[in-house]
Write a protein that holds these residues in place. Structure first.
Motif, short mmCIF file in Angstrom:
data_model
loop_
_atom_site.label_atom_id
_atom_site.label_comp_id
_atom_site.label_asym_id
_atom_site.label_seq_id
_atom_site.Cartn_x
_atom_site.Cartn_y
_atom_site.Cartn_z
N PHE A 9 9.49 12.60 15.37
CA PHE A 9 8.56 12.66 14.24
C PHE A 9 8.77 11.45 13.32
N GLY A 10 10.01 11.10 13.11
CA GLY A 10 10.36 9.94 12.29
C GLY A 10 9.82 8.65 12.88
N VAL A 11 9.97 8.52 14.20
CA VAL A 11 9.46 7.33 14.89
C VAL A 11 7.94 7.26 14.76
N LEU A 12 7.30 8.44 14.89
CA LEU A 12 5.85 8.54 14.74
C LEU A 12 5.41 8.08 13.35
N CYS A 13 6.17 8.49 12.32
CA CYS A 13 5.88 8.10 10.95
C CYS A 13 6.00 6.58 10.78
N LEU A 14 7.02 6.01 11.38
CA LEU A 14 7.21 4.56 11.30
C LEU A 14 6.03 3.84 11.98
N PRO A 34 0.82 -1.22 0.00
CA PRO A 34 0.00 0.00 0.00
C PRO A 34 0.85 1.27 0.00
N LEU A 35 0.41 2.24 -0.79
CA LEU A 35 1.15 3.50 -0.97
C LEU A 35 1.33 4.25 0.34
N SER A 36 0.27 4.26 1.17
CA SER A 36 0.34 5.00 2.44
C SER A 36 1.44 4.44 3.33
N VAL A 37 1.58 3.11 3.32
CA VAL A 37 2.62 2.45 4.12
C VAL A 37 4.00 2.87 3.64
N VAL A 38 4.19 2.83 2.33
CA VAL A 38 5.48 3.21 1.73
C VAL A 38 5.81 4.67 2.05
N LEU A 39 4.78 5.53 1.94
CA LEU A 39 4.95 6.96 2.19
C LEU A 39 5.39 7.22 3.63
N TYR A 40 4.68 6.64 4.58
CA TYR A 40 5.01 6.82 6.00
C TYR A 40 6.40 6.25 6.31
N LEU A 41 6.68 5.13 5.70
CA LEU A 41 7.98 4.47 5.92
C LEU A 41 9.12 5.38 5.45
N CYS A 42 8.95 5.94 4.25
CA CYS A 42 9.97 6.84 3.69
C CYS A 42 10.14 8.08 4.57
N MET A 43 9.01 8.66 4.99
CA MET A 43 9.07 9.85 5.83
C MET A 43 9.76 9.54 7.16
N GLY A 44 9.43 8.39 7.72
CA GLY A 44 10.04 7.96 8.97
C GLY A 44 11.55 7.85 8.85
N VAL A 45 11.99 7.15 7.82
CA VAL A 45 13.43 6.96 7.59
C VAL A 45 14.11 8.30 7.33
N LEU A 46 13.46 9.15 6.53
CA LEU A 46 14.00 10.47 6.19
C LEU A 46 14.20 11.31 7.45
N SER A 87 16.85 9.89 9.86
CA SER A 87 18.22 10.10 9.37
C SER A 87 18.61 11.57 9.42
N LEU A 88 17.62 12.46 9.19
CA LEU A 88 17.88 13.91 9.33
C LEU A 88 18.30 14.23 10.76
N GLY A 89 17.53 13.70 11.71
CA GLY A 89 17.81 13.94 13.12
C GLY A 89 19.15 13.37 13.53
N VAL A 90 19.41 12.15 13.11
CA VAL A 90 20.64 11.46 13.49
C VAL A 90 21.86 12.13 12.84
N SER A 91 21.76 12.49 11.55
CA SER A 91 22.90 13.11 10.87
C SER A 91 23.18 14.50 11.43
N ASP A 92 22.11 15.22 11.76
CA ASP A 92 22.26 16.53 12.39
C ASP A 92 22.97 16.39 13.72
N LEU A 93 22.58 15.36 14.44
CA LEU A 93 23.19 15.07 15.74
C LEU A 93 24.67 14.76 15.60
N ILE A 94 25.01 13.93 14.60
CA ILE A 94 26.39 13.51 14.38
C ILE A 94 27.25 14.67 13.87
N LEU A 95 26.70 15.44 12.91
CA LEU A 95 27.49 16.49 12.26
C LEU A 95 27.67 17.76 13.09
N TYR A 96 26.61 18.21 13.73
CA TYR A 96 26.67 19.54 14.34
C TYR A 96 26.58 19.59 15.86
N HIS A 97 26.07 18.56 16.44
CA HIS A 97 25.87 18.64 17.89
C HIS A 97 26.55 17.49 18.62
#
Ligand SMILES: [Zn+2]
Ligand SMILES: [Zn+2]
Length: 130
Positions: free
Chosen positions: A108-113, A70-82, A85-95
């Motif tokens: 928010f990512g966990v919520l999407c998953l 289902p498209l909704s599942v794929v969409l939420y999954l992609c948003m979750g991963v995105l 990874s945004l949060g984690v990379s921001d954490l690794i790179l800048y903080h």
């Protein structure tokens, strides 16, 4: 059984929509079924179209092979991963420690998953492909 319109004539079949008995004279041949009127022919074709769409949605018959994730599942999954990874990379790179942004992105990512999982469970329960 006699024709609905001609009580003396023998019915040769029933209208596909209203099920009135029809004689040779009264029935309108419509592809592969009998109907009494244009109105009934219209109703029948509407119902056929509805059935066809439902088969597509539920993946029945010739649509069975079209079944996909289902498209909704794929969409939420992609948003979750995105977002994670945004949060984690921001954490690794800048903080060095977790900032409010990181917490926001990751939660928010966990919520999407979680939504993705719920959507998947719901669609597999109902059997609808959307
Ligand atoms: Zn009819
Ligand atoms: Zn008749």
């Amino acid at each position: 059984m006699h024709c609905y319109n001609h009580q003396t004539k023998e019915a040769i079949g029933l209208c596909r929509h209203c099920f009135k008995g029809l004689c040779q004279e009264c029935c309108q041949k419509n592809e592969d079924f009998l109907v009494c009127s244009e109105n009934c022919a219209q109703k029948v074709s509407e119902i056929e179209e509805m059935n066809e769409r439902a088969k597509n949605i539920y993946g029945i018959g010739k649509y069975a092979s079209k079944r996909h994730f289902p498209l909704s599942v794929v969409l939420y999954l992609c948003m979750g991963v995105l977002f994670i990874s945004l949060g984690v990379s921001d954490l690794i790179l800048y903080h060095v420690s977790l900032s409010n942004y990181d917490i926001f992105f990751i939660s928010f990512g966990v919520l999407c998953l979680l939504f993705s999982l719920l959507a998947w469970r719901r669609t597999s329960k109902i059997g609808i492909i959307l």
